[in-house]
Design an enzyme around this catalytic site. Structure first.
Site, PDB file in Angstrom:
ATOM      1  N   LYS A 123       4.994  -5.437   4.650  1.00 22.32           N
ATOM      2  CA  LYS A 123       5.190  -4.187   3.922  1.00 22.32           C
ATOM      3  C   LYS A 123       3.870  -3.667   3.361  1.00 22.32           C
ATOM      4  O   LYS A 123       3.539  -2.486   3.525  1.00 22.32           O
ATOM      5  CB  LYS A 123       6.179  -4.379   2.774  1.00 22.32           C
ATOM      6  N   ASP A 141      10.250  -0.483   0.754  1.00 28.02           N
ATOM      7  CA  ASP A 141      10.273  -1.078  -0.586  1.00 28.02           C
ATOM      8  C   ASP A 141      11.687  -0.902  -1.132  1.00 28.02           C
ATOM      9  O   ASP A 141      12.602  -0.506  -0.400  1.00 28.02           O
ATOM     10  CB  ASP A 141       9.224  -0.422  -1.486  1.00 28.02           C
TER      11      ASP A 141
END
Length: 213
Positions: A123, A141
């Protein structure tokens, strides 16, 4: 949960692009080094908090070399108001050391290389690439995860699987979609008390307030 149709996916895509065409990260940074550190610190911490912490950190440690040589207790004292500051201090110093030793002090702008740095997962690597290079990537997220589920775009149980689903369904303009979904989830489609009266996607919402992640 009812899933979004192909037509709805296209319409959601187009509305996000229209609404958030100029969206960028709210993290403050001046270069790739500062961006990587800021994104790493932002895990489970607000961008507002990170932006309060980083000026002092970057003033004292303006590049990977200085951070690589930093005393961990000093770094901890600077970032102590950030969640998980002990582990994050350890990681950003280790990250800086690898950048100096392996990459000559320059942050590698490649996903596979970025994830070899301490504290940089998929991420974080994707966020850095999206923001710094404009890469056609998606990063998930908590905001993107929540929005994806509320709009019926994904019913996946993990962020990584959700990312793969969004990439498959949207294909293009992923950078803008990522930035837009983050801001939409942060300010409108909030976990608690979502601002449904301000939402431009109410007709596509599948779960309203029931999905609170």
């Amino acid at each position: 949960m009812k899933k979004a149709t192909k037509l709805e996916i296209k319409e959601i895509h187009d509305l996000f692009i229209e609404k958030y065409s100029d969206a960028v990260t709210e993290l403050n940074y001046k270069n790739a080094y500062e961006l990587v550190v800021a994104v790493a610190l932002s895990a489970q911490c607000t961008d507002v908090r990170v932006n309060l912490i980083t000026p002092a950190l970057f003033k004292k440690y303006p590049n990977p070399k200085t951070l690589a040589e930093a005393d961990i207790e000093d770094v901890k004292s600077i970032i102590k108001s950030c969640s998980f500051f002990n582990n994050k201090a350890k990681n950003i110093i280790a990250m800086a050391k690898r950048v100096v030793e392996v990459y000559g002090g320059e942050i590698p702008m490649d996903e596979k290389e970025l994830v070899t740095l301490a504290g940089v997962g998929q991420k974080t690597a994707n966020v850095v690439m999206i923001e710094y290079t404009g890469a056609n990537l998606m990063a998930v997220d908590t905001h993107v995860f929540r929005v994806s589920h509320r709009l019926g775009l994904s019913d996946d149980k993990t962020a990584i699987k959700t990312e793969a689903t969004l990439v498959k369904k949207f294909k293009t303009n992923l950078r803008t979609l990522h930035q837009g979904m983050v801001l939409f989830g942060r300010y409108i489609c909030r976990a608690k008390n979502p601002k449904c009266d301000e939402c431009f996607l109410t007709s596509y919402c599948k779960t309203k307030e029931s999905f609170k992640v």
